[in-house]
Design a protein around this motif. Structure first.
Motif, PDB file in Angstrom:
ATOM      1  N   SER A  46       0.853  -1.190   0.000  1.00  0.00           N
ATOM      2  CA  SER A  46       0.000   0.000   0.000  1.00  0.00           C
ATOM      3  C   SER A  46       0.884   1.234   0.000  1.00  0.00           C
ATOM      4  O   SER A  46       2.110   1.144   0.160  1.00  0.00           O
ATOM      5  N   ALA A  47       0.257   2.388  -0.153  1.00  0.00           N
ATOM      6  CA  ALA A  47       1.026   3.641  -0.127  1.00  0.00           C
ATOM      7  C   ALA A  47       1.752   3.791   1.208  1.00  0.00           C
ATOM      8  O   ALA A  47       2.941   4.141   1.256  1.00  0.00           O
ATOM      9  N   TRP A  48       1.057   3.514   2.307  1.00  0.00           N
ATOM     10  CA  TRP A  48       1.659   3.634   3.636  1.00  0.00           C
ATOM     11  C   TRP A  48       2.743   2.566   3.835  1.00  0.00           C
ATOM     12  O   TRP A  48       3.807   2.837   4.396  1.00  0.00           O
ATOM     13  N   GLY A  49       2.464   1.362   3.348  1.00  0.00           N
ATOM     14  CA  GLY A  49       3.456   0.299   3.466  1.00  0.00           C
ATOM     15  C   GLY A  49       4.722   0.637   2.700  1.00  0.00           C
ATOM     16  O   GLY A  49       5.833   0.356   3.164  1.00  0.00           O
ATOM     17  N   ALA A  50       4.549   1.247   1.525  1.00  0.00           N
ATOM     18  CA  ALA A  50       5.713   1.652   0.731  1.00  0.00           C
ATOM     19  C   ALA A  50       6.491   2.745   1.449  1.00  0.00           C
ATOM     20  O   ALA A  50       7.735   2.731   1.468  1.00  0.00           O
ATOM     21  N   TYR A  51       5.784   3.696   2.035  1.00  0.00           N
ATOM     22  CA  TYR A  51       6.464   4.782   2.747  1.00  0.00           C
ATOM     23  C   TYR A  51       7.317   4.226   3.891  1.00  0.00           C
ATOM     24  O   TYR A  51       8.464   4.659   4.082  1.00  0.00           O
ATOM     25  N   LYS A  52       6.785   3.275   4.627  1.00  0.00           N
ATOM     26  CA  LYS A  52       7.505   2.723   5.769  1.00  0.00           C
ATOM     27  C   LYS A  52       8.777   1.990   5.344  1.00  0.00           C
ATOM     28  O   LYS A  52       9.706   1.855   6.142  1.00  0.00           O
ATOM     29  N   ARG A  53       8.819   1.541   4.081  1.00  0.00           N
ATOM     30  CA  ARG A  53       9.987   0.802   3.610  1.00  0.00           C
ATOM     31  C   ARG A  53      10.971   1.669   2.832  1.00  0.00           C
ATOM     32  O   ARG A  53      11.956   1.158   2.286  1.00  0.00           O
ATOM     33  N   LEU A  54      10.707   2.956   2.735  1.00  0.00           N
ATOM     34  CA  LEU A  54      11.643   3.853   2.058  1.00  0.00           C
ATOM     35  C   LEU A  54      12.922   3.988   2.861  1.00  0.00           C
ATOM     36  O   LEU A  54      12.930   3.840   4.090  1.00  0.00           O
ATOM     37  N   ARG A  55      13.995   4.315   2.170  1.00  0.00           N
ATOM     38  CA  ARG A  55      15.232   4.622   2.862  1.00  0.00           C
ATOM     39  C   ARG A  55      15.056   5.931   3.630  1.00  0.00           C
ATOM     40  O   ARG A  55      14.224   6.758   3.274  1.00  0.00           O
ATOM     41  N   VAL A  56      15.864   6.120   4.648  1.00  0.00           N
ATOM     42  CA  VAL A  56      15.688   7.251   5.556  1.00  0.00           C
ATOM     43  C   VAL A  56      15.696   8.606   4.834  1.00  0.00           C
ATOM     44  O   VAL A  56      14.829   9.443   5.080  1.00  0.00           O
ATOM     45  N   PRO A  57      16.639   8.875   3.905  1.00  0.00           N
ATOM     46  CA  PRO A  57      16.608  10.183   3.223  1.00  0.00           C
ATOM     47  C   PRO A  57      15.316  10.403   2.439  1.00  0.00           C
ATOM     48  O   PRO A  57      14.748  11.497   2.461  1.00  0.00           O
ATOM     49  N   CYS A  58      14.845   9.350   1.744  1.00  0.00           N
ATOM     50  CA  CYS A  58      13.596   9.474   0.984  1.00  0.00           C
ATOM     51  C   CYS A  58      12.408   9.651   1.911  1.00  0.00           C
ATOM     52  O   CYS A  58      11.502  10.453   1.646  1.00  0.00           O
ATOM     53  N   LYS A  59      12.409   8.904   2.995  1.00  0.00           N
ATOM     54  CA  LYS A  59      11.305   9.007   3.955  1.00  0.00           C
ATOM     55  C   LYS A  59      11.265  10.409   4.563  1.00  0.00           C
ATOM     56  O   LYS A  59      10.188  10.994   4.725  1.00  0.00           O
ATOM     57  N   THR A  60      12.432  10.952   4.863  1.00  0.00           N
ATOM     58  CA  THR A  60      12.501  12.299   5.424  1.00  0.00           C
ATOM     59  C   THR A  60      12.018  13.337   4.424  1.00  0.00           C
ATOM     60  O   THR A  60      11.278  14.264   4.764  1.00  0.00           O
ATOM     61  N   GLY A  61      12.422  13.174   3.152  1.00  0.00           N
ATOM     62  CA  GLY A  61      11.998  14.110   2.113  1.00  0.00           C
ATOM     63  C   GLY A  61      10.500  14.095   1.893  1.00  0.00           C
ATOM     64  O   GLY A  61       9.866  15.147   1.764  1.00  0.00           O
ATOM     65  N   VAL A  62       9.914  12.896   1.863  1.00  0.00           N
ATOM     66  CA  VAL A  62       8.463  12.781   1.681  1.00  0.00           C
ATOM     67  C   VAL A  62       7.733  13.401   2.865  1.00  0.00           C
ATOM     68  O   VAL A  62       6.745  14.131   2.694  1.00  0.00           O
ATOM     69  N   ALA A  63       8.206  13.124   4.060  1.00  0.00           N
ATOM     70  CA  ALA A  63       7.579  13.695   5.252  1.00  0.00           C
ATOM     71  C   ALA A  63       7.655  15.219   5.235  1.00  0.00           C
ATOM     72  O   ALA A  63       6.693  15.911   5.610  1.00  0.00           O
ATOM     73  N   ALA A  64       8.794  15.756   4.774  1.00  0.00           N
ATOM     74  CA  ALA A  64       8.950  17.210   4.695  1.00  0.00           C
ATOM     75  C   ALA A  64       7.983  17.805   3.676  1.00  0.00           C
ATOM     76  O   ALA A  64       7.379  18.864   3.912  1.00  0.00           O
TER      77      ALA A  64
END
Length: 287
Positions: free
Chosen positions: A242-260
């Motif tokens: 899912s979209a949320w499942g994919a977000y949780k598996r992103l690498r830290v820099p990508c996850k931080t960028g998406v959250a920002a």
């Protein structure tokens, strides 16, 4: 012969500057200059939206199922060189064959270079407008004037210029990744024509139009927050998540960028809605 990304950036910035110079007089009023800059911004947003939709429409969104796989994240160095690494429970998604990340497109690269040049022009044009608006008081202090008048705009543009300029270095080296994600994010520009339409209506009538405000709030949410969810959903589909499942598996820099991105645009949207509500939704009030 294909132009380098930096040449396209320079041509884009220069072309927009020449267009602005051909429309306004040598000594334009700050209001006339701002109106022209907004008109060009709305036009640019429409053009880039059409181009982005075109390349995304013709993008390759699938690859052979057998090429999909994961690999474990790096773990600490084994005690001996002959030790066998055991898979870690914290794995990252392998996008080696994921077209959303690994595909290349000359047209998509050109669009990002075009956008980078436009942002450089737009920031320069508004700095000049701020300089005129402050009666040509001080060139070195002009960025401070603009930061005071439009802090969100300046921070937004400087962040985008830095990110897209960094991308151009990878494009020049032919090492770009995630070009379809970046093009999809350019669709956030689709909300800009309504942003500028609100300004022109207020200038013409002296009043805010609540229907236009409401339309802008909806389109803003769809383009700037909904687009992030759409990208995550597309990315997750490749990996069966899912979209949320994919977000949780992103690498830290990508996850931080998406959250920002979500946080910045979400806060911007909340402030926008609060301002519309404060003015009194459902009636038109003098502003």
């Amino acid at each position: 012969m294909q132009l380098s990304p930096w040449a396209i950036v320079a041509l884009s910035a220069t072309s927009y500057g020449l267009i602005l110079r051909s429309i306004v007089s040598p000594e334009p009023s700050p209001l006339k200059l701002r109106a022209t800059i907004r008109g060009l911004s709305a036009t640019h947003s429409i053009v880039t939206t059409i181009l982005a939709l075109y390349v995304l429409r013709h993008a390759n969104w699938s690859s052979p199922k057998e090429l999909r796989h994961e690999r474990p994240a790096r773990i600490s160095k084994p005690e001996s060189q002959n030790a066998i690494e055991k898979p870690s429970s914290a794995t990252y998604l392998d996008d080696t064959y994921n077209p959303l990340i690994a595909d290349h497109s000359s047209l998509a690269n050109t669009i990002t270079s075009f956008e980078t040049g436009y942002l450089i022009y737009d920031t320069s044009a508004l700095l000049y407008s701020s300089y005129l608006q402050n009666s040509r008081r001080s060139i070195p202090r002009t960025p401070l004037y603009l930061a005071k008048d439009s802090p969100v705009f300046l921070a937004h543009h400087l962040a985008l210029i830095s990110a897209l300029a960094y991308l151009q270095t990878y494009i020049a080296a032919r090492r770009e990744k995630g070009i379809w994600v970046i093009i999809a994010f350019l669709l956030m520009n689709a909300s800009n024509p309504l942003l500028h339409a609100r300004w022109f209506v207020r200038r013409k009538t002296g009043r805010a139009d609540n229907r236009l405000d409401a339309a802008f709030a909806v389109v803003f949410a769809l383009c700037r927050v909904g687009m992030i969810r759409w990208v995550l959903r597309r990315y997750g589909e490749y990996h069966g998540l899912s979209a949320w499942g994919a977000y949780k598996r992103l690498r830290v820099p990508c996850k931080t960028g998406v959250a920002a991105l979500v946080g910045f645009n979400g806060l911007w949207w909340v402030l926008l809605v609060a301002k519309i509500t404060e003015r009194g939704f459902g009636k038109r009030q003098k502003i």
